[in-house]
Design an enzyme around this catalytic site. Structure first.
Site, PDB file in Angstrom:
ATOM      1  N   GLN A 254      -6.353  -1.106   5.379  1.00 15.22           N
ATOM      2  CA  GLN A 254      -6.955  -1.754   6.554  1.00 15.22           C
ATOM      3  C   GLN A 254      -8.359  -2.275   6.267  1.00 15.22           C
ATOM      4  OE1 GLN A 254      -5.549  -2.347   9.488  1.00 15.22           O
ATOM      5  NE2 GLN A 254      -3.733  -1.051   9.388  1.00 15.22           N
TER       6      GLN A 254
ATOM      7  N   HIS B  70      -0.825  -7.943   3.509  1.00 22.86           N
ATOM      8  CA  HIS B  70      -0.352  -8.449   4.801  1.00 22.86           C
ATOM      9  C   HIS B  70      -1.177  -8.031   6.012  1.00 22.86           C
ATOM     10  CE1 HIS B  70       1.948  -5.016   6.663  1.00 22.86           C
ATOM     11  NE2 HIS B  70       1.923  -4.567   5.423  1.00 22.86           N
TER      12      HIS B  70
ATOM     13  N   ALA C 126       0.818  -1.216   0.000  1.00 22.77           N
ATOM     14  CA  ALA C 126       0.000   0.000   0.000  1.00 22.77           C
ATOM     15  C   ALA C 126       0.853   1.269   0.000  1.00 22.77           C
ATOM     16  CB  ALA C 126      -0.946  -0.001   1.192  1.00 22.77           C
ATOM     17  N   THR C 127       2.041   1.209   0.578  1.00 27.94           N
ATOM     18  CA  THR C 127       2.911   2.392   0.544  1.00 27.94           C
ATOM     19  C   THR C 127       3.208   2.768  -0.903  1.00 27.94           C
ATOM     20  OG1 THR C 127       3.949   1.795   2.648  1.00 27.94           O
ATOM     21  CG2 THR C 127       5.177   3.306   1.219  1.00 27.94           C
TER      22      THR C 127
ATOM     23  N   THR D  94       9.166  -7.379 -12.912  1.00 27.70           N
ATOM     24  CA  THR D  94       8.630  -8.734 -13.061  1.00 27.70           C
ATOM     25  C   THR D  94       7.621  -9.028 -11.960  1.00 27.70           C
ATOM     26  OG1 THR D  94      10.690  -9.473 -14.064  1.00 27.70           O
ATOM     27  CG2 THR D  94       9.278 -11.185 -13.112  1.00 27.70           C
TER      28      THR D  94
ATOM     29  N   CYS E 143       4.061   2.739  12.936  1.00 31.98           N
ATOM     30  CA  CYS E 143       4.966   3.289  11.927  1.00 31.98           C
ATOM     31  C   CYS E 143       5.768   4.464  12.463  1.00 31.98           C
ATOM     32  CB  CYS E 143       4.181   3.717  10.701  1.00 31.98           C
ATOM     33  SG  CYS E 143       3.261   2.352  10.000  1.00 31.98           S
TER      34      CYS E 143
HETATM   35  C1  LIG Z   1      -0.169  -0.739   6.622  1.00 27.58           C
HETATM   36  C2  LIG Z   1      -0.713   0.468   5.971  1.00 27.58           C
HETATM   37  C3  LIG Z   1      -0.065   1.053   4.881  1.00 27.58           C
HETATM   38  C4  LIG Z   1       1.253   0.541   4.345  1.00 27.58           C
HETATM   39  O1  LIG Z   1       1.045  -0.661   3.675  1.00 27.58           O
HETATM   40  P1  LIG Z   1       2.316  -1.549   3.212  1.00 27.58           P
HETATM   41  O2  LIG Z   1       1.702  -2.593   2.354  1.00 27.58           O
HETATM   42  O3  LIG Z   1       2.904  -2.094   4.474  1.00 27.58           O
HETATM   43  O4  LIG Z   1       3.240  -0.661   2.477  1.00 27.58           O
HETATM   44  C5  LIG Z   1      -0.650   2.154   4.290  1.00 27.58           C
HETATM   45  N1  LIG Z   1      -1.803   2.652   4.756  1.00 27.58           N
HETATM   46  C6  LIG Z   1      -2.451   2.119   5.797  1.00 27.58           C
HETATM   47  C7  LIG Z   1      -3.747   2.707   6.248  1.00 27.58           C
HETATM   48  C8  LIG Z   1      -1.931   1.010   6.448  1.00 27.58           C
HETATM   49  O5  LIG Z   1      -2.567   0.501   7.481  1.00 27.58           O
END
Ligand SMILES: *Cc1c(COP(=O)(O)O)cnc(C)c1O
Length: 392
Positions: A184, A206, A76-77, A245, A331
C-alpha cells in the site's frame, strides 16, 4: 452523476484502475516486442531484456536499492510468501522465531501460521489503539533465535504508517532481518531501504495504477547479503530466487506506474489529504462516528470510520448504489467476521462490523466526495431513525 451501475469508486486499497499512460507503455510489449527476456541469441530477446532492465532501474531508484536486488513476482502475496518462507528455510539453523504484528495482511499472517505448523514460533505483536506498534514491546520480543521481523509499511484497512526507520534500527541492533510489506505504500510515501535499514520489501503494481499480477521482492545483497530459499523451482530466473519467464508487459507497466506516482507524489498527497479531510469533516457531522487508526500518521487517501447505532450490512447496502467501498477487509469480506485489524484496535465487534473503508485515489474529484458524504449521512440518519422508532 454516477449511474446505478457505475457507483463512484472509493476502494483504492483493494485495487486501482490502470492509468492510461501505463497501458500505453505496456501495449507494444504484447505484440511487437514480445520476446523472452531470457533469449540471448536474437534481437527479440534483447529488446525485451532491455525493457526489463530499465524497469528494474526505475523500481530500484524508487526505493534506493540496486537493480540486481529486485526480484519480480506475481504480486505482493507471492513476495510476502517468498520473503517469510524463504528466509525461514534459509536461516533455520540460526533459529525458528519470527516477530510480526496482529494487524498484518493475511498474505503475511497465513505464511506465519503455516510456519508455526512446521515448528516455527511466531510472536504476533498487538497494536496500540491508534494502530501503531509499541517499539518497546518489539524490543522486548527479540530472542537469541529470532530470525525475522515482518512489519507492514502501510495498513490496507486503516492506512496507518508504522515507524519503519525505528523498527529498522532495532532490527539492525539485534542483527535480525527486517521485512516490510509495502504493497500500500510504494510511491505513496517515501521509502528508502538504505536509510530505513530494510532487508526485504514486498511490492505490487495494482494498488498504484499499474496492472494486476505483477510485483516484486527487494532482497538486500550486501551488509548483510540476505539468503532466500526459492519457493518456485525452474529455470533459475531472478538469481535463482524465482523461476518463470518474466512477464515483460506487466513489468514495464509496473515501472511506469511507479515512475508516474513518484513524479506526482507531492501534489497528489496534498490533493488526497484535502479530499480525505473534507469527507471526514462532512461525515463527522452525523455524530457518534469514530475514526479508526492514527489521525495523521496514515496514507493520504485512507479514511476508515465506525458508525455507532447502525447495522453494518444495512449501511453498506444503503451506500452501494452510489459508492463502491469496503466494510472491513476486502480480502476477508466473504467471511462474516469482524475485521481482525479493527478488533486489534480494541473496537467492539458491533463497531467493527459498522465500519467503512474509503480509499480515495487519483481519479476521484471533490464533487464525488461531496456526493458520497451526502449519501452516507442520509443513510446513517435513516438507519438511526428506523432503529429509534421501531418497537423494542
Ligand atoms: C493488496 C495487498 C497485498 C496483496 O497484494 P497482491 O499483489 O494482490 O498479491 C498484500 N499486502 C497488502 C498490505 C496489500 O494491501
Amino acid at each position: 452523476m454516477p449511474s446505478l451501475y457505475r457507483p463512484i469508486y472509493l476502494d483504492c486499497h483493494a485495487t486501482t484502475p490502470v492509468d492510461p499512460r501505463v497501458l500505453d507503455a505496456m501495449v507494444p510489449y504484447f505484440t511487437e516486442h514480445f520476446g523472452n527476456p531470457a533469449s540471448v541469441t536474437h534481437a527479440y530477446g534483447w529488446e525485451a531484456e532491455a525493457a526489463v532492465k530499465k524497469a528494474r532501474e526505475i523500481l530500484a531508484t524508487a526505493i534506493s536499492c540496486g537493480p540486481e536486488e529486485i526480484v519480480f513476482t506475481s504480486g505482493a502475496t507471492e513476495a510476502n510468501n517468498l520473503a517469510i518462507k524463504g528466509v525461514a528455510e534459509a536461516y533455520i539453523s540460526k533459529g525458528r522465531h519470527i516477530i510480526t504484528v496482529s494487524t498484518e495482511h493475511s498474505a503475511v499472517l497465513d505464511p506465519c501460521r503455516y510456519l508455526e505448523s512446521l515448528g516455527f514460533e511466531v510472536t504476533y505483536l498487538p497494536v496500540q489503539p491508534d494502530g501503531l506498534i509499541d517499539l518497546a514491546e518489539l524490543e522486548r520480543s527479540f530472542r537469541p533465535d529470532t530470525i525475522l521481523v515482518s512489519v507492514m509499511a502501510a495498513n490496507n484497512e486503516i492506512g496507518v504508517l508504522q515507524p519503519l526507520t525505528e523498527i529498522g534500527a532495532l532490527c539492525r541492533q539485534h542483527q535480525v532481518l527486517f521485512h516490510t510489506d509495502a504493497a500500500q505504500a510504494i510511491a505513496k510515501i517515501p521509502l528508502d531501504v538504505a536509510a530505513m535499514r530494510i532487508d526485504l520489501m514486498s511490492l505490487t503494481a495494482h494498488k498504484v495504477y499499474g496492472p494486476k499480477g505483477i510485483g516484486a521482492l527487494y532482497v538486500r545483497r550486501r551488509n548483510p547479503r540476505v539468503q532466500v530459499a526459492p519457493q518456485l523451482h525452474g529455470g533459475g530466473h531472478e538469481r535463482g530466487m524465482r523461476s518463470g519467464t518474466l512477464y515483460t508487459p506487466q513489468i514495464v507497466g509496473f515501472a511506469k506506474a511507479v515512475e508516474l506516482a513518484l513524479a506526482e507524489q507531492a501534489t497528489e498527497t496534498q490533493r488526497l489529504m484535502q479530499l480525505r479531510d473534507r469527507l471526514w469533516q462532512q461525515l463527522s457531522t452525523v455524530g457518534n462516528i469514530y475514526l479508526n487508526g492514527h489521525p495523521t500518521q496514515r496514507l493520504p487517501g485512507n479514511l476508515n470510520v465506525s458508525v455507532a447505532g447502525v447495522d453494518g450490512q444495512a449501511l453498506l447496502l444503503g451506500l452501494q448504489p452510489v459508492v463502491a467501498v469496503s466494510s472491513g477487509s476486502a480480502c476477508t469480506s466473504a467471511e462474516i467476521k469482524p475485521s481482525h485489524v479493527l478488533t486489534a484496535l480494541g473496537r467492539s465487534p458491533e463497531l467493527a462490523y459498522a465500519s467503512l473503508r474509503f480509499g480515495i485515489g487519483r481519479f476521484n474529484t471533490e464533487a464525488e466526495i461531496d456526493q458520497v458524504a451526502e449519501q452516507a449521512i442520509a443513510t446513517i440518519q435513516s438507519l438511526r431513525g428506523v432503529a429509534v422508532s421501531s418497537p423494542a
